[in-house]
Design a protein around this motif. Sequence first.
Motif, PDB file in Angstrom:
ATOM      1  N   VAL A  30       0.821  -1.212   0.000  1.00  0.00           N
ATOM      2  CA  VAL A  30       0.000   0.000   0.000  1.00  0.00           C
ATOM      3  C   VAL A  30       0.857   1.265   0.000  1.00  0.00           C
ATOM      4  CG1 VAL A  30      -0.379   0.184   2.513  1.00  0.00           C
ATOM      5  CG2 VAL A  30      -2.118   1.011   0.923  1.00  0.00           C
ATOM      6  N   GLY A  31       1.995   1.254   0.673  1.00  0.00           N
ATOM      7  CA  GLY A  31       2.889   2.431   0.665  1.00  0.00           C
ATOM      8  C   GLY A  31       3.401   2.738  -0.731  1.00  0.00           C
ATOM      9  N   ALA A  32       3.818   1.703  -1.458  1.00  0.00           N
ATOM     10  CA  ALA A  32       4.319   1.896  -2.830  1.00  0.00           C
ATOM     11  C   ALA A  32       3.208   2.411  -3.734  1.00  0.00           C
ATOM     12  CB  ALA A  32       4.886   0.583  -3.368  1.00  0.00           C
ATOM     13  N   VAL A  33       1.997   1.923  -3.539  1.00  0.00           N
ATOM     14  CA  VAL A  33       0.858   2.374  -4.346  1.00  0.00           C
ATOM     15  C   VAL A  33       0.559   3.838  -4.045  1.00  0.00           C
ATOM     16  CG1 VAL A  33      -1.618   2.079  -4.751  1.00  0.00           C
ATOM     17  CG2 VAL A  33      -0.123   0.069  -4.613  1.00  0.00           C
ATOM     18  N   GLU A  34       0.576   4.209  -2.776  1.00  0.00           N
ATOM     19  CA  GLU A  34       0.313   5.608  -2.424  1.00  0.00           C
ATOM     20  C   GLU A  34       1.375   6.535  -3.001  1.00  0.00           C
ATOM     21  OE1 GLU A  34      -0.102   5.285   1.822  1.00  0.00           O
ATOM     22  OE2 GLU A  34      -2.253   4.897   1.664  1.00  0.00           O
ATOM     23  N   GLU A  35       2.640   6.102  -2.994  1.00  0.00           N
ATOM     24  CA  GLU A  35       3.710   6.908  -3.614  1.00  0.00           C
ATOM     25  C   GLU A  35       3.470   7.062  -5.115  1.00  0.00           C
ATOM     26  OE1 GLU A  35       7.543   5.257  -2.710  1.00  0.00           O
ATOM     27  OE2 GLU A  35       7.170   5.358  -0.545  1.00  0.00           O
ATOM     28  N   ALA A  36       3.096   5.987  -5.774  1.00  0.00           N
ATOM     29  CA  ALA A  36       2.819   6.038  -7.216  1.00  0.00           C
ATOM     30  C   ALA A  36       1.658   6.981  -7.504  1.00  0.00           C
ATOM     31  CB  ALA A  36       2.521   4.635  -7.746  1.00  0.00           C
ATOM     32  N   ARG A  37       0.625   6.927  -6.677  1.00  0.00           N
ATOM     33  CA  ARG A  37      -0.512   7.837  -6.848  1.00  0.00           C
ATOM     34  C   ARG A  37      -0.075   9.289  -6.706  1.00  0.00           C
ATOM     35  NH1 ARG A  37      -4.878   4.703  -3.012  1.00  0.00           N
ATOM     36  NH2 ARG A  37      -5.443   3.062  -4.499  1.00  0.00           N
ATOM     37  N   GLY A  38       0.772   9.554  -5.713  1.00  0.00           N
ATOM     38  CA  GLY A  38       1.267  10.922  -5.500  1.00  0.00           C
ATOM     39  C   GLY A  38       2.032  11.428  -6.709  1.00  0.00           C
ATOM     40  N   ARG A  39       2.916  10.581  -7.254  1.00  0.00           N
ATOM     41  CA  ARG A  39       3.681  10.973  -8.455  1.00  0.00           C
ATOM     42  C   ARG A  39       2.743  11.219  -9.639  1.00  0.00           C
ATOM     43  NH1 ARG A  39       6.846   6.740  -6.555  1.00  0.00           N
ATOM     44  NH2 ARG A  39       6.061   5.343  -8.178  1.00  0.00           N
ATOM     45  N   TYR A  40       1.779  10.336  -9.823  1.00  0.00           N
ATOM     46  CA  TYR A  40       0.824  10.458 -10.933  1.00  0.00           C
ATOM     47  C   TYR A  40       0.038  11.765 -10.803  1.00  0.00           C
ATOM     48  CZ  TYR A  40      -3.142   9.315 -13.971  1.00  0.00           C
ATOM     49  OH  TYR A  40      -4.096   9.333 -14.949  1.00  0.00           O
ATOM     50  N   ASP A  41      -0.507  12.011  -9.604  1.00  0.00           N
ATOM     51  CA  ASP A  41      -1.311  13.218  -9.387  1.00  0.00           C
ATOM     52  C   ASP A  41      -0.485  14.483  -9.586  1.00  0.00           C
ATOM     53  OD1 ASP A  41      -3.411  11.506  -8.856  1.00  0.00           O
ATOM     54  OD2 ASP A  41      -3.353  11.789  -6.677  1.00  0.00           O
ATOM     55  N   ALA A  42       0.761  14.461  -9.104  1.00  0.00           N
ATOM     56  CA  ALA A  42       1.640  15.629  -9.272  1.00  0.00           C
ATOM     57  C   ALA A  42       1.925  15.881 -10.749  1.00  0.00           C
ATOM     58  CB  ALA A  42       2.943  15.421  -8.497  1.00  0.00           C
ATOM     59  N   ALA A  43       2.177  14.832 -11.494  1.00  0.00           N
ATOM     60  CA  ALA A  43       2.444  14.967 -12.933  1.00  0.00           C
ATOM     61  C   ALA A  43       1.205  15.495 -13.653  1.00  0.00           C
ATOM     62  CB  ALA A  43       2.870  13.625 -13.521  1.00  0.00           C
ATOM     63  N   ARG A  44       0.023  15.035 -13.251  1.00  0.00           N
ATOM     64  CA  ARG A  44      -1.228  15.519 -13.867  1.00  0.00           C
ATOM     65  C   ARG A  44      -1.440  16.999 -13.573  1.00  0.00           C
ATOM     66  NH1 ARG A  44      -3.193  12.665 -17.946  1.00  0.00           N
ATOM     67  NH2 ARG A  44      -3.780  10.570 -17.386  1.00  0.00           N
ATOM     68  N   ARG A  45      -1.182  17.388 -12.326  1.00  0.00           N
ATOM     69  CA  ARG A  45      -1.346  18.815 -11.960  1.00  0.00           C
ATOM     70  C   ARG A  45      -0.370  19.668 -12.764  1.00  0.00           C
ATOM     71  NH1 ARG A  45      -1.998  16.539  -6.833  1.00  0.00           N
ATOM     72  NH2 ARG A  45       0.202  16.870  -6.329  1.00  0.00           N
ATOM     73  N   GLU A  46       0.873  19.197 -12.877  1.00  0.00           N
ATOM     74  CA  GLU A  46       1.883  19.956 -13.628  1.00  0.00           C
ATOM     75  C   GLU A  46       1.494  20.062 -15.092  1.00  0.00           C
ATOM     76  OE1 GLU A  46       6.496  19.356 -14.906  1.00  0.00           O
ATOM     77  OE2 GLU A  46       5.961  18.846 -12.828  1.00  0.00           O
ATOM     78  N   SER A  47       1.012  18.963 -15.660  1.00  0.00           N
ATOM     79  CA  SER A  47       0.588  18.950 -17.054  1.00  0.00           C
ATOM     80  C   SER A  47      -0.587  19.904 -17.278  1.00  0.00           C
ATOM     81  CB  SER A  47       0.202  17.521 -17.461  1.00  0.00           C
ATOM     82  OG  SER A  47      -0.296  17.516 -18.781  1.00  0.00           O
ATOM     83  N   ALA A  48      -1.533  19.909 -16.358  1.00  0.00           N
ATOM     84  CA  ALA A  48      -2.704  20.791 -16.485  1.00  0.00           C
ATOM     85  C   ALA A  48      -2.287  22.256 -16.375  1.00  0.00           C
ATOM     86  CB  ALA A  48      -3.745  20.461 -15.411  1.00  0.00           C
ATOM     87  N   THR A  49      -1.322  22.535 -15.495  1.00  0.00           N
ATOM     88  CA  THR A  49      -0.838  23.908 -15.324  1.00  0.00           C
ATOM     89  C   THR A  49      -0.125  24.376 -16.590  1.00  0.00           C
ATOM     90  OG1 THR A  49      -0.565  23.541 -12.954  1.00  0.00           O
ATOM     91  CG2 THR A  49       0.634  25.406 -13.918  1.00  0.00           C
ATOM     92  N   ASN A  50       0.714  23.522 -17.172  1.00  0.00           N
ATOM     93  CA  ASN A  50       1.450  23.870 -18.392  1.00  0.00           C
ATOM     94  C   ASN A  50       0.519  24.026 -19.581  1.00  0.00           C
ATOM     95  OD1 ASN A  50       3.831  23.801 -16.991  1.00  0.00           O
ATOM     96  ND2 ASN A  50       4.331  21.689 -17.589  1.00  0.00           N
ATOM     97  N   THR A  51      -0.553  23.255 -19.638  1.00  0.00           N
ATOM     98  CA  THR A  51      -1.500  23.331 -20.746  1.00  0.00           C
ATOM     99  C   THR A  51      -2.314  24.609 -20.689  1.00  0.00           C
ATOM    100  OG1 THR A  51      -1.662  20.921 -20.715  1.00  0.00           O
ATOM    101  CG2 THR A  51      -3.394  22.108 -21.889  1.00  0.00           C
ATOM    102  N   SER A  52      -2.651  25.076 -19.476  1.00  0.00           N
ATOM    103  CA  SER A  52      -3.494  26.254 -19.350  1.00  0.00           C
ATOM    104  C   SER A  52      -2.720  27.556 -19.502  1.00  0.00           C
ATOM    105  CB  SER A  52      -4.229  26.230 -18.012  1.00  0.00           C
ATOM    106  OG  SER A  52      -3.297  26.312 -16.925  1.00  0.00           O
ATOM    107  N   GLN A  53      -1.399  27.493 -19.577  1.00  0.00           N
ATOM    108  CA  GLN A  53      -0.599  28.735 -19.676  1.00  0.00           C
ATOM    109  C   GLN A  53      -0.388  29.144 -21.097  1.00  0.00           C
ATOM    110  OE1 GLN A  53       2.972  28.077 -17.444  1.00  0.00           O
ATOM    111  NE2 GLN A  53       1.908  28.243 -15.511  1.00  0.00           N
TER     112      GLN A  53
END
Length: 134
Positions: free
Chosen positions: A111-134
């Motif tokens: 579960v710890g490894a899964v939560e870390e993977a989710r955090g990385r995925y969510d961070a990458a999605r937020r970064e991608s959304a921020t770069n797309t809207s600029q």
Amino acid sequence: MGVSPQAKKPDVNEPMCPSRLVLEHVTSRWGVLILAALLERSYRFSELRRAIGGVSEKMLAQTLQTLERDGFVHRDAKPVIPPRVDYTLTGLGEEAARQVWELARWTERQVGAVEEARGRYDAARRESATNTSQ
């Protein structure tokens, strides 16, 4: 006499394979937890509900009935007052329970490894959304 065609071997990847329904029953949220609990010992309904935690009476009853119908659980109703019903695993149920219990334990360990993977995925999605809207 004609030779009957050989029965096709079950293949869970086939859309109409009956093994899919069996897989669904033993790997459902409550199916896994019921099988795992009954691997320890037999339980009465109310004991099982407390042991699992979070399951409604209706869902526990439905899942037990499904597992009983599939041959995984044995329901032993004793003719006493008040009524007493015990649930135990059949041989088939014990085999299935051991399989899903290993998967459940694996998820606890990972579960710890899964939560870390989710955090990385969510961070990458937020970064991608921020770069797309600029």
